[in-house]
Scaffold this active site. Sequence first.
Site, PDB file in Angstrom:
ATOM      1  N   CYS A   1       1.092  -1.081  -0.018  1.00 12.75           N
ATOM      2  CA  CYS A   1       0.368   0.276  -0.142  1.00 12.75           C
ATOM      3  C   CYS A   1       0.827   1.255   0.087  1.00 12.75           C
ATOM      4  O   CYS A   1       0.814   2.202   0.915  1.00 12.75           O
ATOM      5  CB  CYS A   1      -0.850  -0.254   1.270  1.00 12.75           C
ATOM      6  SG  CYS A   1      -1.691  -1.382   1.188  1.00 12.75           S
ATOM      7  N   GLU A   2       1.656   0.947  -1.742  1.00  9.81           N
ATOM      8  CA  GLU A   2       2.543   2.509  -1.321  1.00  9.81           C
ATOM      9  C   GLU A   2       2.385   2.466  -2.872  1.00  9.81           C
ATOM     10  O   GLU A   2       2.956   2.352  -3.738  1.00  9.81           O
ATOM     11  CB  GLU A   2       3.708   2.002  -1.109  1.00  9.81           C
ATOM     12  CG  GLU A   2       3.729   2.231   0.678  1.00  9.81           C
ATOM     13  CD  GLU A   2       4.410   3.471   1.310  1.00  9.81           C
ATOM     14  OE1 GLU A   2       4.671   4.322   0.365  1.00  9.81           O
ATOM     15  OE2 GLU A   2       5.013   3.117   2.665  1.00  9.81           O
TER      16      GLU A   2
END
Length: 425
Positions: A350-351
Amino acid sequence: MGTGLLSSAFPRREGVLWAGGVPLSRIHEEYGTPLYVYDAAVVRQRYDRLVDAFAGVELMLAYSVKANGNLALLDLLRRLDSGADIVSGGELFRVRAAGFDPERVVFAGVGKSEEELAEAIRWGIHGFHVESQAELETIDRLATRLGKRTPIGLRVNPDILSPTPHAYTRTGHAQAKFGIPAGDVVELYRWAASREHLWCRGIDVHIGSQIVSPDPHVQALDQVLEIVERLRAEGITLEYVDLGGGFGVRYADQSETMPVEALARRIVPSVSAAGLRLVLEPGRFLVGEAGVLLTRVLLVKHSGEKTFVVTDAGMTELIRPSHYGGEHEIEPVRENGAARRVVDVVGPICETGDFLARDRELALPVAGDVLAVRTAGAYGFVMSSNYNARLRPAEVVVDGERVELVRERERMVDLIRGERIPEWG
Ligand code: LLP
């Protein structure tokens, strides 16, 4: 030999990539993905190539453990007669576990703790590469307390801005935290020479990583040899010069490796004329191209103009693309005959910074295909993390027809090992 090497690392035969005598498809079927695969033959070729290149001088190759500390690779290199360059108590533990002779171990780093220093003094390593006056004084105090004459070499900061692809891997300019300014070095050697338990044995310089031109190394060596001569004139005679590592390898945006034969031709004569032994600390050059990261395509996502190939590996397995803008070649393990498209290859983390490649042309894969990320043997697994509670991948070594699992894939239980829930209030 040597320059023909590139074609032999993970070649494609009848549409499939191979490691030594084994198709990579067979390996990922057995061990799953994400998976690091190393080819022992490539490491041996690289080692031999360096030894051959530097045949004109007494050489110790001190493999830079930070590039890949897997015990199997350490063992392989030790059997080739490699020494080791370490930067922490943890790496000391690893090279000890792999059976290295302490007399072939050098220890660098700007912030060695007293525990780490004492451990290495007791073990009796080849040399401490000292990066500050404060460290030198601490080594002197510990060596005196332990009653052990301790070999040191000061790491010179030559103030050379080395031509590396990313600023984070330059270490030889004045603003970098590494080394001691060339102008301060002689005075510190004088002091060290006056101390009963310090042995001024060598001198060290390391200007950066992923360098493909000999020039900056030659410049650094010239500075260091000048210091060696000044010291000799004062009766301080050193045994060795350590020129560090940093020899560049092939990535997608970097088609040439460091021409180590040309580098050797330029430095061997002056090192032998100075009557010194040579120590080199290659990491990436020995193991970088010897490794691939295999990752499975989870899905392909079309979003407006963009096509995302979402894989089961990302920045947690290989942080180089996101942290250094590293351009790793990516290709399907098995050719699928699809048309080429410009895609982003991204991980599941999640980046937005989680990618393996951006705007890369690739034969468009489908879910389930496995991709090979090349030149992942150095600074790959060692920089992996458990972010997003991800399990670190398994590692496999291929040697000819043999395939060995050399590190198990982490399991869920590894994620919470050592954690405690307190008795609240
Ligand atoms: N010696 C010293 C003192 C070093 O600091 C290094 C690397 C080496 C030798 C080995 O350098 P090599 O031959 O592997 O280039 N994580 C970065 C590279 C950091 C290098 C740190 N020091 C990357 O993935 O590009």
